[in-house]
Design a protein around this motif. Sequence first.
Motif, short mmCIF file in Angstrom:
data_model
loop_
_atom_site.label_atom_id
_atom_site.label_comp_id
_atom_site.label_asym_id
_atom_site.label_seq_id
_atom_site.Cartn_x
_atom_site.Cartn_y
_atom_site.Cartn_z
N ASP A 1 12.33 -6.83 7.67
CA ASP A 1 13.03 -5.55 7.71
C ASP A 1 14.22 -5.51 6.76
N GLY A 2 14.92 -6.65 6.61
CA GLY A 2 16.09 -6.69 5.72
C GLY A 2 15.71 -6.43 4.28
N THR A 3 14.62 -7.03 3.84
CA THR A 3 14.13 -6.80 2.47
C THR A 3 13.75 -5.34 2.29
N PHE A 4 13.08 -4.79 3.30
CA PHE A 4 12.65 -3.40 3.19
C PHE A 4 13.84 -2.45 3.17
N LEU A 5 14.88 -2.72 3.96
CA LEU A 5 16.05 -1.83 3.99
C LEU A 5 16.70 -1.74 2.62
N LYS A 6 16.84 -2.88 1.95
CA LYS A 6 17.44 -2.85 0.62
C LYS A 6 16.58 -2.03 -0.33
N CYS A 7 15.27 -2.24 -0.29
CA CYS A 7 14.37 -1.52 -1.19
C CYS A 7 14.36 -0.03 -0.86
N ALA A 8 14.39 0.30 0.42
CA ALA A 8 14.34 1.71 0.83
C ALA A 8 15.53 2.47 0.28
N ASN A 9 16.73 1.88 0.39
CA ASN A 9 17.92 2.56 -0.10
C ASN A 9 17.95 2.66 -1.62
N ALA A 10 17.34 1.69 -2.30
CA ALA A 10 17.33 1.70 -3.76
C ALA A 10 16.24 2.60 -4.33
N LEU A 11 15.13 2.74 -3.60
CA LEU A 11 13.96 3.42 -4.16
C LEU A 11 13.71 4.82 -3.59
N ALA A 12 14.38 5.17 -2.48
CA ALA A 12 14.06 6.43 -1.80
C ALA A 12 14.26 7.64 -2.71
N ASP A 13 15.28 7.60 -3.55
CA ASP A 13 15.56 8.75 -4.42
C ASP A 13 14.49 8.95 -5.49
N TYR A 14 13.66 7.93 -5.71
CA TYR A 14 12.57 8.07 -6.67
C TYR A 14 11.33 8.72 -6.05
N ASP A 15 11.38 8.98 -4.74
CA ASP A 15 10.31 9.70 -4.04
C ASP A 15 8.98 8.94 -4.08
N ILE A 16 9.04 7.62 -3.92
CA ILE A 16 7.84 6.80 -3.95
C ILE A 16 7.54 6.31 -2.53
N PRO A 17 6.32 6.51 -2.02
CA PRO A 17 5.97 5.97 -0.70
C PRO A 17 6.04 4.44 -0.72
N LEU A 18 6.54 3.86 0.36
CA LEU A 18 6.70 2.42 0.43
C LEU A 18 5.83 1.84 1.54
N LEU A 19 5.08 0.80 1.20
CA LEU A 19 4.29 0.05 2.17
C LEU A 19 4.95 -1.31 2.34
N SER A 20 5.44 -1.58 3.54
CA SER A 20 6.13 -2.84 3.82
C SER A 20 5.23 -3.75 4.65
N ILE A 21 5.06 -4.99 4.18
CA ILE A 21 4.22 -5.96 4.88
C ILE A 21 5.08 -7.15 5.27
N ASN A 22 5.00 -7.53 6.53
CA ASN A 22 5.88 -8.55 7.10
C ASN A 22 5.48 -9.94 6.61
#
Length: 302
Positions: A67-88
């Motif tokens: 989740d920590g890795t995903f949180l960083k990516c989500a905040n950095a990439l959300a403005d680019y409007d790209i769907p994110l698939l996170s795998i544990n």
Amino acid sequence: MKLSLVLIVYRSESSIAQEASKFCEEVLKAKNINSNRIESDFHKDEIDKYLGNPELQPNIGIVLGGDGTFLKCANALADYDIPLLSINIGGNLGFLTQEKDFLFNKSFIEILENEEYTIDLRNRLNCNVCINGTSSERKIIKSYDALNDFYFKSVEEDISPTNQIQIEIDNEKVNEYKGDGLIISTTTGSTAYSMAAGGPIVHPCIDAMIINPICPMSLASRPIVIPNTSKVIIKPVKKSKGEIKLWRDGSKCMTIKETYHCEIKKGRSPCKIIKFKKSNNFYNTLIKKLDWKGDLSPKNPK
């Protein structure tokens, strides 16, 4: 979903995640799908290199970690409007991630191409740090976005002094919290730090914010749930040294001085999270991650 280009982001300093990213890259290559692979400790310039040109933007981002890795990516990439698939991969609770079996049995590509998934739009929070003054004089000195939460704690790290924090909601002074700190959480973040601090678990589809004091000195200081259309103002109280530390999603931001205040409201752009229909739903995830009892009825009644 037709895949032509995928951005793979793997957890930095994790050999397991790095090997998983190479495996993911090879699986995509076998399907004639191009990919770019980067570590999660990326610099903004590096992301702009991959995402700055709209014609070269990937169809999705695959995040390998917890989740920590995903949180960083989500905040950095959300403005680019790209769907994110996170795998544990190597994470702990994994409320935001899919099971790693989807990657290693190679079924994730078929699921994506057959559109056997939903895209959750998870609201974020925006926090503007402002210098005190009239509305016409208001000066924003820093702005942050968070998927899970913002929280305020002591500036000092060697000891844990009590903080006193004033809160306003929609221009109405509501309370002064005295204790170890204060959490402002999204419903997505209700299963993170806020839950550990005794806050309520709120379904992520509900549009709300949670205000949750951390170890308050008064039993009257209780968590409250408010509409996410609200504007929340946070100010340090002068008689408690007048400074507090602002954190977002587990990372330090800056010191809030007595001449500063924070305005927290719903973020401009949501985070798009890909959820497989074959994966656990929200309640099954709670049962699994929190070791709840679930269905106690006999499985094979005679």
